[in-house]
Design a protein around this motif. Structure first.
Motif, PDB file in Angstrom:
ATOM      1  N   ALA A 167      12.144  20.074  66.804  1.00  0.00           N
ATOM      2  CA  ALA A 167      12.694  20.209  68.177  1.00  0.00           C
ATOM      3  C   ALA A 167      14.844  20.844  67.670  1.00  0.00           C
ATOM      4  N   ARG A 168      15.531  21.431  67.965  1.00  0.00           N
ATOM      5  CA  ARG A 168      16.551  21.758  68.478  1.00  0.00           C
ATOM      6  C   ARG A 168      17.995  20.550  69.095  1.00  0.00           C
ATOM      7  N   ILE A 169      18.775  20.227  68.128  1.00  0.00           N
ATOM      8  CA  ILE A 169      20.121  19.581  68.992  1.00  0.00           C
ATOM      9  C   ILE A 169      21.105  20.522  69.044  1.00  0.00           C
ATOM     10  N   ALA A 170      21.347  20.887  69.794  1.00  0.00           N
ATOM     11  CA  ALA A 170      23.656  21.867  69.794  1.00  0.00           C
ATOM     12  C   ALA A 170      24.507  20.492  69.934  1.00  0.00           C
ATOM     13  N   ILE A 171      25.343  19.946  69.714  1.00  0.00           N
ATOM     14  CA  ILE A 171      26.494  19.666  69.717  1.00  0.00           C
ATOM     15  C   ILE A 171      27.866  20.213  70.088  1.00  0.00           C
ATOM     16  N   ILE A 172      28.240  20.695  71.303  1.00  0.00           N
ATOM     17  CA  ILE A 172      29.060  21.902  71.692  1.00  0.00           C
ATOM     18  C   ILE A 172      30.584  21.226  72.225  1.00  0.00           C
ATOM     19  N   GLY A 173      31.505  21.798  71.483  1.00  0.00           N
ATOM     20  CA  GLY A 173      32.504  21.632  71.686  1.00  0.00           C
ATOM     21  C   GLY A 173      33.420  20.416  70.844  1.00  0.00           C
ATOM     22  N   LEU A 174      33.308  20.373  69.633  1.00  0.00           N
ATOM     23  CA  LEU A 174      34.021  19.414  68.188  1.00  0.00           C
ATOM     24  C   LEU A 174      35.102  20.222  68.263  1.00  0.00           C
TER      25      LEU A 174
END
Lengths: 402, 402
Positions: free
Chosen positions: B260-267
């Motif tokens: 599974a792929r996780i994207a943490i956006i706008g850090l």
């Protein structure tokens, strides 16, 4: 106080029963006692393992059989420790290796030699309830041994002796030792106390409460046993060296229907012939009980004796195979006999018991075929069909009503 | 010659299969070889024991769980020794105590520290086939430990290393290591040889042939492994340090759909933020694989990474719980991705493999979302629905037909 408790396979047969057992142990623990619990394999586990082995081999090596069977108790103790932990009480399971329960090397029928106490004491000191596998040990080769069926009682007594426990409680599906089988004698009473010797006579004569070897061991090391119900909360029966509370003449009346009688008729009256016969049987592990020898006609003699019904076939085979040595006119067998016994430490000083027993049997028309006695026991051989009637008559004669 | 053989649970699931295994061992024994056999628990035994534990407690102590689970292999080895004896060949079963297989203390996931060889050698010298329990050990407290699922492979390798065995044969339900999953790629070939490093990459990327730790251990101690079928008599695959027979550029193509792929956006673009996130996950035992970091708008950055699909829920929970520390605009997850990898020791000296792989994928219209490489592996993240097509295209490109 240090208490050793033993629960049999039916007491841990499923989740509910395991939790019941564990809760009773926790009650004791919460009084501040140190609690060691010996467990048998769950329900039918041992039988299932025996089936697996029988499926693989009709003649499995006993060493491997013990390796297989020992898994049963390991499953019980680990599940019990999990249940205890789930109830918030620290617990640990230990197998024969971990405790170091040293036995002789006879696979399937080993005897305890020494039980190390260090590991158990260490866990008790850490205030854990310690669940120990019954029925098994290790021998000098580090191999797994088992003690034979019912061996978990012996494990409990041996651990109690090693730890100098204050009590050794054996939980069974009956709630104590009775003066007779309550299914046969409605007036049978539960005994508060019984001596080791009485219990030994009871156990070997068909009252299936305690494993005989466990009682011998308890006697040897002076371990007070208590037989209790695993289902109810009734007071049990204490087994000890000397009983004080109720000094009854007779403590119990038992019947053993697993009995067969063999008569060897027309033997030559030569010295050592009886020894020869019983030696042949002993070498095959067949226990001979009541023996009667009589002079027959023409300088011939007859020998009668009893064996367990389950040994009858083997006994007859051995006698047949050695007929040239024995050289008898005839061998006759009778399966339909039973042993009825009265047992009581009190009869050592009272000669009237035998007379009273024979009178009671005469009054109900029961014919006595053979007699055998010890210091604390009188046994008669009668027809199997008379057994229940005989037990009731003898019980009525000696045991006062409550 | 001394041979260590390992058979998994399905190979000993019933009487017939146990006899099959034992007969193969006897064949080796009758050539004059010393034979040590590591067995797993029969069929579903381990699952049944896990169910028993789950029935008792939702959160059983791991120490007790290991005590429980270890009974499974003890049943297998004792039954196998019985079968061997029934076929007239002397045999003995040994558990972790008897061998003395010392491990670390981590219940449920222990590692071998030292395996004593004295007892096994003693039994081999007596010309017995030695059946040893896989998957388990003992720690410094004399407590039972287990190695985690698939640990019997590791037991076999560790015993082979300790005994300096001439061969370590791992019998599985496939007959060797293939260049790709034969159910996906019809032209997949069985490899005669593969290096430890290639096998490690294969194992961790979804080719479920050997337990990873067993390959690491084999590499460390130079134990030659052979992967063979427990059902057929085909030649297997040898796993060793250097392969000679066929020096292929690429040894295999694997797909791992448990991704599974996780994207943490706008850090916020502050130092150490990536470390903080991955440290949080590592502390909970979550393995993060391919990582991609990119600069977004307004001095913000995005971090994408992959985890096992089975860890996705936990990962999102941890990110949610620590949202005040992470302080991201958005967390997005995509379950429908897969990793496709080419593996080959030959690619260390050939830069063209990556280009060839990307070309092959482009030709069948597969879009690459992330890339990760090691010395002997190139992995791309693609949409899950493209996985099989991608494996076939890459396999066609690199693996010559037989």
């Amino acid at each position: 106080m240090l208490v050793v408790k033993k629960f049999g396979g039916s007491s841990v047969a499923n989740k509910e029963r395991i939790y019941n057992v564990v809760k009773r142990c926790i009650e004791d623990y919460e009084k501040g006692n140190d609690v060691v619990v010996v467990l048998s394999a769950m329900g039918d586990t041992t039988d299932e393992l025996l089936e697996k082995a029988a499926d693989i081999s009709g003649d499995a090596p006993k060493r491997e059989m013990d390796m297989l069977l020992a898994t049963g108790e390991q499953i019980s103790v680990s599940l019990a420790a999990m249940a205890c932990d789930a109830l918030g009480v620290p617990a640990i399971s230990l197998n024969a290796f971990q405790v170091a329960m040293h036995t002789t090397s006879t696979y399937g029928n080993a005897r305890f030699k020494r039980i190390d106490t260090e590991r158990i004491r260490h866990e008790l000191d850490a205030r854990k309830i310690v669940f120990v596998t019954g029925f098994q040990g290790i021998n000098k080769y580090d191999d797994v041994t088992t003690l034979g069926r019912g061996g978990s009682d012996t494990t409990a007594v041996a651990i109690a002796a090693s730890l100098h426990a204050d009590a050794c409680e054996i939980y069974t599906d009956v709630d104590g030792v009775y003066t007779a089988d309550p299914r046969v004698v409605s007036k049978a009473r539960k005994l508060k106390e019984i001596t080791y010797d009485e219990m030994l006579e009871m156990a070997s004569l068909g009252a299936k409460v305690l494993h005989n070897r466990s009682v011998e061991l308890a006697k040897k090391y002076g371990v007070s046993l208590v037989v209790l119900s695993s289902l109810e909360r009734a007071e049990g029966t204490v087994v000890k060296e000397v009983t004080k509370v109720e000094q009854m003449l007779v403590s119990g009346v038992t019947a053993d229907k697993n009995t067969a009688r063999i008569a060897i008729i027309g033997l030559n009256d030569e010295p050592g012939i009886a020894f020869k016969i019983f030696n042949l049987l002993a070498r095959k592990g067949i226990n001979v009980d009541i023996i009667l020898q009589s002079i027959g006609r023409d300088n011939k003699k007859d020998i009668s004796f009893t064996v367990a019904q389950t040994d009858l076939k083997d006994t007859l085979k051995i006698l047949e195979e050695n007929s040239n040595v024995i050289n008898a006119e005839k061998v006759a067998a009778d399966e339909h006999v039973a042993k009825v016994s009265v047992i009581g430490a009190g009869m050592q000083t009272n000669a009237g018991v035998a007379a009273g027993m024979f009178e009671a049997l005469y009054n109900v028309g029961v014919n006595i075929r053979m007699i055998s006695t010890s210091d604390i026991r009188i046994t008669v051989l009668i027809n199997e069909e008379d057994a229940d009637k005989a037990v009731r008559a003898v019980h009525d004669k000696f045991i006062p009503e409550d």
